[in-house]
Write a protein that holds these residues in place. Structure first.
Motif, PDB file in Angstrom:
ATOM      1  N   LEU A 121       0.831  -1.201   0.000  1.00  0.00           N
ATOM      2  CA  LEU A 121       0.000   0.000   0.000  1.00  0.00           C
ATOM      3  C   LEU A 121       0.866   1.251   0.000  1.00  0.00           C
ATOM      4  O   LEU A 121       0.598   2.210  -0.741  1.00  0.00           O
ATOM      5  CB  LEU A 121      -0.931  -0.018   1.214  1.00  0.00           C
ATOM      6  N   ALA A 122       1.920   1.248   0.810  1.00  0.00           N
ATOM      7  CA  ALA A 122       2.828   2.398   0.835  1.00  0.00           C
ATOM      8  C   ALA A 122       3.542   2.565  -0.500  1.00  0.00           C
ATOM      9  O   ALA A 122       3.699   3.690  -1.003  1.00  0.00           O
ATOM     10  CB  ALA A 122       3.837   2.237   1.970  1.00  0.00           C
ATOM     11  N   ALA A 123       3.969   1.451  -1.099  1.00  0.00           N
ATOM     12  CA  ALA A 123       4.653   1.523  -2.393  1.00  0.00           C
ATOM     13  C   ALA A 123       3.761   2.142  -3.459  1.00  0.00           C
ATOM     14  O   ALA A 123       4.244   2.796  -4.391  1.00  0.00           O
ATOM     15  CB  ALA A 123       5.108   0.133  -2.822  1.00  0.00           C
ATOM     16  N   GLY A 124       2.442   1.954  -3.307  1.00  0.00           N
ATOM     17  CA  GLY A 124       1.496   2.529  -4.251  1.00  0.00           C
ATOM     18  C   GLY A 124       1.433   4.043  -4.219  1.00  0.00           C
ATOM     19  O   GLY A 124       0.881   4.661  -5.132  1.00  0.00           O
ATOM     20  N   GLU A 125       2.023   4.655  -3.190  1.00  0.00           N
ATOM     21  CA  GLU A 125       2.129   6.121  -3.131  1.00  0.00           C
ATOM     22  C   GLU A 125       3.386   6.630  -3.841  1.00  0.00           C
ATOM     23  O   GLU A 125       3.640   7.831  -3.879  1.00  0.00           O
ATOM     24  CB  GLU A 125       2.149   6.576  -1.671  1.00  0.00           C
ATOM     25  N   LYS A 126       4.185   5.716  -4.338  1.00  0.00           N
ATOM     26  CA  LYS A 126       5.421   6.011  -5.066  1.00  0.00           C
ATOM     27  C   LYS A 126       6.410   6.870  -4.268  1.00  0.00           C
ATOM     28  O   LYS A 126       6.934   7.864  -4.792  1.00  0.00           O
ATOM     29  CB  LYS A 126       5.098   6.663  -6.411  1.00  0.00           C
ATOM     30  N   PRO A 127       6.690   6.513  -3.015  1.00  0.00           N
ATOM     31  CA  PRO A 127       7.673   7.289  -2.235  1.00  0.00           C
ATOM     32  C   PRO A 127       9.072   7.108  -2.823  1.00  0.00           C
ATOM     33  O   PRO A 127       9.546   5.977  -2.998  1.00  0.00           O
ATOM     34  CB  PRO A 127       7.560   6.702  -0.836  1.00  0.00           C
ATOM     35  N   GLU A 128       9.726   8.199  -3.130  1.00  0.00           N
ATOM     36  CA  GLU A 128      10.986   8.162  -3.859  1.00  0.00           C
ATOM     37  C   GLU A 128      12.060   7.354  -3.141  1.00  0.00           C
ATOM     38  O   GLU A 128      12.878   6.680  -3.770  1.00  0.00           O
ATOM     39  CB  GLU A 128      11.481   9.592  -4.094  1.00  0.00           C
ATOM     40  N   ALA A 129      12.073   7.391  -1.818  1.00  0.00           N
ATOM     41  CA  ALA A 129      13.139   6.746  -1.055  1.00  0.00           C
ATOM     42  C   ALA A 129      12.958   5.240  -0.932  1.00  0.00           C
ATOM     43  O   ALA A 129      13.889   4.538  -0.532  1.00  0.00           O
ATOM     44  CB  ALA A 129      13.236   7.360   0.341  1.00  0.00           C
ATOM     45  N   LEU A 130      11.769   4.710  -1.252  1.00  0.00           N
ATOM     46  CA  LEU A 130      11.506   3.279  -1.088  1.00  0.00           C
ATOM     47  C   LEU A 130      12.098   2.524  -2.277  1.00  0.00           C
ATOM     48  O   LEU A 130      11.606   2.602  -3.389  1.00  0.00           O
ATOM     49  CB  LEU A 130      10.008   3.016  -0.982  1.00  0.00           C
ATOM     50  N   LYS A 131      13.144   1.745  -1.997  1.00  0.00           N
ATOM     51  CA  LYS A 131      13.856   1.043  -3.058  1.00  0.00           C
ATOM     52  C   LYS A 131      13.611  -0.461  -3.065  1.00  0.00           C
ATOM     53  O   LYS A 131      13.872  -1.111  -4.078  1.00  0.00           O
ATOM     54  CB  LYS A 131      15.363   1.299  -2.922  1.00  0.00           C
ATOM     55  N   ALA A 132      13.137  -1.013  -1.940  1.00  0.00           N
ATOM     56  CA  ALA A 132      12.962  -2.467  -1.876  1.00  0.00           C
ATOM     57  C   ALA A 132      11.921  -2.813  -0.825  1.00  0.00           C
ATOM     58  O   ALA A 132      11.849  -2.155   0.229  1.00  0.00           O
ATOM     59  CB  ALA A 132      14.289  -3.154  -1.561  1.00  0.00           C
ATOM     60  N   ILE A 133      11.141  -3.850  -1.092  1.00  0.00           N
ATOM     61  CA  ILE A 133      10.152  -4.341  -0.134  1.00  0.00           C
ATOM     62  C   ILE A 133      10.225  -5.860  -0.093  1.00  0.00           C
ATOM     63  O   ILE A 133      10.558  -6.500  -1.088  1.00  0.00           O
ATOM     64  CB  ILE A 133       8.721  -3.872  -0.477  1.00  0.00           C
ATOM     65  N   ALA A 134       9.896  -6.417   1.072  1.00  0.00           N
ATOM     66  CA  ALA A 134       9.904  -7.876   1.245  1.00  0.00           C
ATOM     67  C   ALA A 134       8.615  -8.307   1.935  1.00  0.00           C
ATOM     68  O   ALA A 134       8.618  -8.700   3.108  1.00  0.00           O
ATOM     69  CB  ALA A 134      11.130  -8.307   2.046  1.00  0.00           C
ATOM     70  N   PRO A 135       7.494  -8.236   1.239  1.00  0.00           N
ATOM     71  CA  PRO A 135       6.210  -8.614   1.847  1.00  0.00           C
ATOM     72  C   PRO A 135       6.085 -10.132   1.966  1.00  0.00           C
ATOM     73  O   PRO A 135       6.307 -10.860   1.008  1.00  0.00           O
ATOM     74  CB  PRO A 135       5.169  -8.050   0.878  1.00  0.00           C
ATOM     75  N   ALA A 136       5.693 -10.596   3.130  1.00  0.00           N
ATOM     76  CA  ALA A 136       5.526 -12.036   3.360  1.00  0.00           C
ATOM     77  C   ALA A 136       4.078 -12.328   3.726  1.00  0.00           C
ATOM     78  O   ALA A 136       3.478 -11.611   4.528  1.00  0.00           O
ATOM     79  CB  ALA A 136       6.461 -12.515   4.477  1.00  0.00           C
ATOM     80  N   SER A 231      -5.148  -2.718  -6.348  1.00  0.00           N
ATOM     81  CA  SER A 231      -5.643  -1.518  -7.018  1.00  0.00           C
ATOM     82  C   SER A 231      -4.533  -0.495  -7.264  1.00  0.00           C
ATOM     83  O   SER A 231      -4.736   0.470  -7.996  1.00  0.00           O
ATOM     84  CB  SER A 231      -6.757  -0.875  -6.187  1.00  0.00           C
ATOM     85  N   ARG A 232      -3.349  -0.733  -6.689  1.00  0.00           N
ATOM     86  CA  ARG A 232      -2.233   0.204  -6.833  1.00  0.00           C
ATOM     87  C   ARG A 232      -1.121  -0.366  -7.713  1.00  0.00           C
ATOM     88  O   ARG A 232       0.015   0.116  -7.688  1.00  0.00           O
ATOM     89  CB  ARG A 232      -1.672   0.561  -5.444  1.00  0.00           C
ATOM     90  N   LEU A 233      -1.453  -1.400  -8.479  1.00  0.00           N
ATOM     91  CA  LEU A 233      -0.433  -2.073  -9.268  1.00  0.00           C
ATOM     92  C   LEU A 233       0.315  -1.113 -10.184  1.00  0.00           C
ATOM     93  O   LEU A 233       1.547  -1.147 -10.268  1.00  0.00           O
ATOM     94  CB  LEU A 233      -1.072  -3.198 -10.095  1.00  0.00           C
ATOM     95  N   SER A 234      -0.393  -0.259 -10.904  1.00  0.00           N
ATOM     96  CA  SER A 234       0.283   0.613 -11.879  1.00  0.00           C
ATOM     97  C   SER A 234       1.255   1.557 -11.191  1.00  0.00           C
ATOM     98  O   SER A 234       2.341   1.840 -11.714  1.00  0.00           O
ATOM     99  CB  SER A 234      -0.748   1.402 -12.692  1.00  0.00           C
ATOM    100  N   ASP A 235       0.902   2.034 -10.002  1.00  0.00           N
ATOM    101  CA  ASP A 235       1.794   2.945  -9.277  1.00  0.00           C
ATOM    102  C   ASP A 235       3.002   2.205  -8.706  1.00  0.00           C
ATOM    103  O   ASP A 235       4.118   2.729  -8.702  1.00  0.00           O
ATOM    104  CB  ASP A 235       1.037   3.643  -8.149  1.00  0.00           C
ATOM    105  N   ILE A 236       2.788   0.977  -8.217  1.00  0.00           N
ATOM    106  CA  ILE A 236       3.924   0.181  -7.737  1.00  0.00           C
ATOM    107  C   ILE A 236       4.866  -0.108  -8.901  1.00  0.00           C
ATOM    108  O   ILE A 236       6.091  -0.028  -8.767  1.00  0.00           O
ATOM    109  CB  ILE A 236       3.431  -1.126  -7.089  1.00  0.00           C
TER     110      ILE A 236
END
Length: 542
Positions: A121-136, A231-236
């Motif tokens: 959900l956060a990645a869907g806001e396109k925060p510039e500093a977010l470079k990697a996520i590890a959702p489990a 619903s945020r796929l395109s932004d991620i």
């Protein structure tokens, strides 16, 4: 061993002025260091303790580690409304974390379940500093893979989780009597009321949790898009972070994890790891089976290598995109993609597959002389079939379901003995053609391994609302080398209570059905080309 500074607690303000509190661990030295962030719904003090190494372990790998209470939890302000603030609050937190002293400006997120979905959900806001996520172990489209399963309301799981969240909300609000009632309910919820989806503590769930909203909001409503990562796929995809998805073959959220991989992998660098685990713990002992040392979680080490690449610009890992644990060979299998079902298997019998587990067969083709036959399956709401291990049972995992299969309200279809070792890896799909005078019913399908000793261990399950005609049933995935002398078995029933409410057979919603509306229901499974499994056989070994 890298020395650490004393843990400290800091707060930040969201864009609408809510104070969010976090604990921070960081290494000694000048830095700069990348940041690893987890946003917790259960209080930041629980940190990483259920599935991961402690925050100090990650900090000693030259990371600033931030454990934050999300809005309305722990010491953070505001009101906790499930998933509704996680996108914006997550983006604000990422920007704050990137600006911490000695940060290199790069942020990665990790965590499982709620803490996994909120990363997306956060990645869907396109925060510039977010470079990697590890959702489990996540939800992707929450009306399909969390609150409901193929249209069926996940009653037991929804009530159980809502009760846990409601008890903590009551505690934070000082309503200790409600907390005690909810705590007691969590230790022995009854599903034996007139309307099983309305438990005795329903009023407290309505006051302190999301439960009535999820129960009363049908799949497909716009509400689900509001809180779903899908619903945020395109932004991620536009942000294009590195993604490491982690799942378990017996995890309740496996469909969401796999669907996230299918959706994200064409758009952003995505890797998938699926172990032999339920929701937690991630260990070698699952159900009745010890699957060996290789199954003991190394996710911490995997995450460090992943984050080192994306947050420290270390060389790219030379690893396969998909890593699946083989529960037959008890080792990992590396693949280039997640396989889908590709081989048809047809169930058929002589009419006694619900009475005699030797009667029903599962084969590559249906003999001509049985094409016109059907198998009868009956639901008696007085004694509905219950779960046994697998993804729906408690405990979950490979629990021997031979006694469950012997019930007269369970159809079973079993293959001949396997003549060679063969790898089954990927997702399973069922297509079932039914005749019935009843307008609606539910179908629970389980694919199991029958070992050489006759034990029947579930591999992949699915559950769906159904009606006369053909029902397509997406089931969970699996990875197993079926050994010579072993067999596969398909089991079908019309209930899995209390995991799901009983379908009254009237065409009305099982959610609203009351005890007096439940009826004995009979359906007939038609043998032939309209009823089959799609199985992901990958290779045959000599």
């Amino acid at each position: 061993m890298v020395a650490l500074k004393p843990r400290r607690t800091e707060a930040m303000l969201t864009r609408d002025g809510i104070r969010l509190v976090a604990d921070i661990w960081e290494p000694e030295g000048d830095g700069p260091f990348p940041v690893l962030l987890m946003r917790q719904a259960y209080g930041r003090k629980i940190g990483t303790s259920l599935c991961y190494a402690p925050p100090e372990w990650y900090a000693r790998h030259d990371y600033i580690v931030v454990m934050q209470d999300v809005r309305g939890r722990g010491d953070s302000g505001g009101e906790f409304i499930l998933f509704e603030h996680e996108a914006e609050d997550g983006a604000d937190t990422i920007a704050w974390a990137a600006s911490l002293p000695r940060s290199n400006g790069r942020v990665g997120m990790f965590g499982f379940s709620f803490q996994g979905s909120n990363q997306l959900l956060a990645a869907g806001e396109k925060p510039e500093a977010l470079k990697a996520i590890a959702p489990a172990m996540i939800g992707w489209q929450l009306d399909r893979d969390w609150a409901y399963e193929n249209g069926a309301f996940a009653m037991r799981a929804n009530i159980g989780w809502a009760t846990q969240l409601a008890a903590e909300t009551a505690r934070l609000k000082g309503d200790y009597e409600a907390q005690q009632i909810l705590f007691a309910a969590s230790r022995g919820t009854s599903f034996n009321g007139r309307q099983p989806t309305v438990p005795a503590h329903d009023a407290l769930l309505a006051k302190y949790s999301h439960y009535t909203c999820w129960r009363d909001t049908p799949p497909g409503d716009a509400y689900w898009d509001k809180i779903s990562p899908a619903s945020r796929l395109s932004d991620i995809a536009e942000l294009a972070p590195g993604v490491l998805l982690i799942g378990g073959w017996y995890d309740s959220h496996l469909p969401g994890t796999l669907e996230a991989y299918r959706a994200l992998s064409p758009h952003t660098p995505t890797r998938l790891i699926v172990g032999p685990w339920a929701h937690f713990p991630w260990d070698r002992h699952i159900g009745d089976v010890d699957v060996g040392d290789d199954a003991i979680t190394d996710i911490d080490q995997q995450q460090i290598r992943f984050f080192d690449q994306w947050l420290k610009s270390e060389p790219e890992q030379q690893v396969a995109p998909v890593r699946l644990f083989d529960m037959g060979a008890c080792q990992w299998q590396d693949l280039q993609d997640l396989p889908e079902g590709n081989t048809q298997a047809f169930p058929y019998g002589s009419g006694r597959a619900a009475i005699d587990t030797r009667d029903g067969a599962l084969a590559h083709a249906v003999p001509d002389d049985v094409l016109a036959l059907s198998e009868s399956l009956t639901l008696d709401p007085w004694r509905p079939a219950a779960p046994c291990g697998g993804s729906f049972g408690f405990p979950g995992g490979p629990i021997d379901r031979a006694r469950t299969d012997a019930r007269s309200d369970v159809l079973t279809f079993t293959t001949p003995l396997q003549e060679t070792d063969r790898l089954l890896a990927g997702t399973v799909t069922g297509c079932f053609e039914f005749e019935s005078e009843y307008e609606s019913f539910d179908i629970h399908a389980t694919l199991s391994r029958v070992d050489s000793h006759g034990k029947v261990h579930p591999l992949a399950e699915g559950y769906a609302l159904a009606k006369p005609g053909q029902t397509l049933l997406p089931m969970r995935g699996t990875c197993l080398t079926l050994k010579k002398g072993e067999r596969l078995r398909l089991s079908l029933s019309l209930a899995c209570f209390p995991v799901f409410p009983i379908n009254p057979g009237t065409g009305g919603s099982p959610i609203a059905a009351t005890l007096d509306q439940q009826r004995v229901t009979t359906v007939h499974l038609k043998c032939g080309s309209g009823t089959y499994l799609l199985l992901p056989w990958l290779k045959q070994e000599s």
